[in-house]
Write an enzyme that holds these catalytic residues in place. Sequence first.
Site, PDB file in Angstrom:
ATOM      1  N   ASP A 228       0.355   1.452   1.737  1.00 46.97           N
ATOM      2  CA  ASP A 228       1.459   0.926   2.539  1.00 46.97           C
ATOM      3  C   ASP A 228       2.564   1.962   2.533  1.00 46.97           C
ATOM      4  O   ASP A 228       3.099   2.307   1.483  1.00 46.97           O
ATOM      5  CB  ASP A 228       1.966  -0.394   1.947  1.00 46.97           C
ATOM      6  CG  ASP A 228       3.184  -0.915   2.685  1.00 46.97           C
ATOM      7  OD1 ASP A 228       3.051  -1.222   3.877  1.00 46.97           O
ATOM      8  OD2 ASP A 228       4.258  -0.990   2.079  1.00 46.97           O
ATOM      9  N   GLU A 316      -2.033   2.120   7.424  1.00 50.38           N
ATOM     10  CA  GLU A 316      -1.491   1.365   8.550  1.00 50.38           C
ATOM     11  C   GLU A 316      -1.375   2.273   9.761  1.00 50.38           C
ATOM     12  O   GLU A 316      -1.198   3.472   9.617  1.00 50.38           O
ATOM     13  CB  GLU A 316      -0.083   0.883   8.221  1.00 50.38           C
ATOM     14  CG  GLU A 316       0.001  -0.328   7.383  1.00 50.38           C
ATOM     15  CD  GLU A 316       1.449  -0.566   7.031  1.00 50.38           C
ATOM     16  OE1 GLU A 316       1.995  -1.557   7.479  1.00 50.38           O
ATOM     17  OE2 GLU A 316       2.024   0.260   6.320  1.00 50.38           O
ATOM     18  N   CYS A 375      -3.348 -16.036  -1.735  1.00 55.77           N
ATOM     19  CA  CYS A 375      -3.744 -17.337  -1.198  1.00 55.77           C
ATOM     20  C   CYS A 375      -3.762 -17.364   0.328  1.00 55.77           C
ATOM     21  O   CYS A 375      -4.007 -18.409   0.906  1.00 55.77           O
ATOM     22  CB  CYS A 375      -2.816 -18.425  -1.726  1.00 55.77           C
ATOM     23  SG  CYS A 375      -1.194 -18.360  -0.978  1.00 55.77           S
ATOM     24  N   CYS A 390       6.117 -17.017  -1.035  1.00 56.28           N
ATOM     25  CA  CYS A 390       4.987 -17.616  -0.322  1.00 56.28           C
ATOM     26  C   CYS A 390       5.288 -19.075   0.011  1.00 56.28           C
ATOM     27  O   CYS A 390       5.779 -19.825  -0.827  1.00 56.28           O
ATOM     28  CB  CYS A 390       3.740 -17.529  -1.180  1.00 56.28           C
ATOM     29  SG  CYS A 390       2.323 -18.317  -0.426  1.00 56.28           S
ATOM     30  N   CYS A 393       2.174 -21.328  -2.104  1.00 54.54           N
ATOM     31  CA  CYS A 393       2.153 -21.451  -3.566  1.00 54.54           C
ATOM     32  C   CYS A 393       3.495 -21.095  -4.199  1.00 54.54           C
ATOM     33  O   CYS A 393       3.602 -21.058  -5.424  1.00 54.54           O
ATOM     34  CB  CYS A 393       1.013 -20.633  -4.162  1.00 54.54           C
ATOM     35  SG  CYS A 393       1.145 -18.882  -3.824  1.00 54.54           S
ATOM     36  N   ASP A 400       5.995  -4.512  -0.674  1.00 52.53           N
ATOM     37  CA  ASP A 400       5.160  -3.322  -0.528  1.00 52.53           C
ATOM     38  C   ASP A 400       3.824  -3.469  -1.255  1.00 52.53           C
ATOM     39  O   ASP A 400       2.777  -3.098  -0.739  1.00 52.53           O
ATOM     40  CB  ASP A 400       5.899  -2.087  -1.054  1.00 52.53           C
ATOM     41  CG  ASP A 400       7.160  -1.805  -0.254  1.00 52.53           C
ATOM     42  OD1 ASP A 400       7.242  -2.297   0.889  1.00 52.53           O
ATOM     43  OD2 ASP A 400       8.052  -1.108  -0.766  1.00 52.53           O
TER      44      ASP A 400
HETATM   45 ZN   LIG Z   1       0.628 -17.800  -1.885  1.00 49.80          ZN
END
Ligand SMILES: [Zn+2]
Length: 482
Positions: A228, A316, A375, A390, A393, A400
């Site tokens: 990245d 990328e 996840c 997130c 979760c 990064d």
């Molecule tokens: Zn998550």
Amino acid sequence: MQLCDDTGEKVPTGWTVTGASFEVEWPKDPQVASGIRSHFGARRFAYNWALAKVKSDMDAKRTDVSYPSTPWTLEALRKRWNQEKNEVAPWWGDNSKEAYASGIADLVRALSNWSSSKHGRRKGRKVGFPKFKSKRKDRNRVRFTTGTMGFEDDHRTIVLPMIGALRSMENTRRIQRHLAKNNARLLKRTLSQRWGRLFVSCQLAIKTSVVTPPSATMSKKDPRAGVDLGLRSLATIADSNGGITAIPNPAPLRATMNERRRVGRNLIRRIPGSHGHRQAKAKLVKLDRKAVYVRRESIHQLTCYLVDNYSEVKIEDLNIAAMGRSMGRRALRRSVSDAGLGAFKPTLTYKAERAGVKVVVVDRFFPSSQIHHNCTGRLTGAKLAKRLICDTCHVEVDRDENASLNIRDWSVISCGPVGSSALPVPRPFGTGGSCDDGMTHHRKRERKTASNTGGAQRGKNDPRASENEARRKNLEKGASSE
Ligand SMILES: [Zn+2]
């Protein structure tokens, strides 16, 4: 692979075109030094002469369709130059004919770029019609494709046609050993001036040694890495075991920024043309040169590190130009160009090819910094925040690090099952692919209306309106790739 050099000459299979650049000393002999300047001027003269001919041909054609205009090719324009040179430039014998040829060739290239851009055969920014070159703005350079192409045995002397011997600041052995073994052929050499210094860059075709990458089990290299690229750190590398390596950004400009500011203040206080003005300008140029070198070196170290340690590198597909435009704040734009990210992909590609390393370019519209790697939930946070949270979760992750892991597993994520809360994986435009998220749609609509009213206020005839529209579109592309 068939490679072409600039002149359109085919390079046979098994050969690669590469380059080497050497800084040379300005000759002590004032006559030789003025000969060099004369060559630079001759190239510019021929360019401007040919452009004037092309323009007058176009004007004549407008009034009289049957007017026999010179075709926009090197051969035709050179032929015309040879017919007219005694009249327009009786001093032509002072310089190598290559100086005039390189000026005309550059114009032919510029014309063809303009025409293919106009007819939609060229990607990227629109190319304008060539302009006359002024002594102040044009970068001094001249190209030699034939004539004496010598290096002397002391590994320090480069000989150019008409100009003669120039002393290199660096040992030239690294290309001479290829030439001595007949493993390389010089295609052309360019003498150019930058920061007041002289450089000779040689383009040569080298016999490629066949690299057989060791089999996966034999190789000591890590099988895969995701990279990245960023502004906080130059690169964040995720290896196959989930280990993260952060390569710090040298930010050479930032380091010299205070110094530049001080020297810049000094410069505007001086009277142009005075000794002090020259001195201050030289200091500024020195800082810029330093920045360029540090930047180049950091990209070389990073790409070498990747090629030496991994057998597959995923990167990328960043739209650097759009990033530079879109980041908004000046300081951010500066750090985009400061990091020299544009040089990363080409450098990595050629090094990887030599070492038998596979480079995978991840889809430009893959939202690597919006999917939680663990996840596949959606990440939220401020636009450029370092920490993201997130949705599913509620774990806080490093932007990064998470992005590099996503890039490493790119094909897995895009093919595998994606959770209901996860983003649809976008496809490139034109295939009916989905966009990043609802927010983007909303933003897009807002922007569109804003730009429409802006265009109306400015009036329909304002060329800036359409230009801004195009820029805005690019901006959105840049933002969605971020
Ligand atoms: Zn998550």
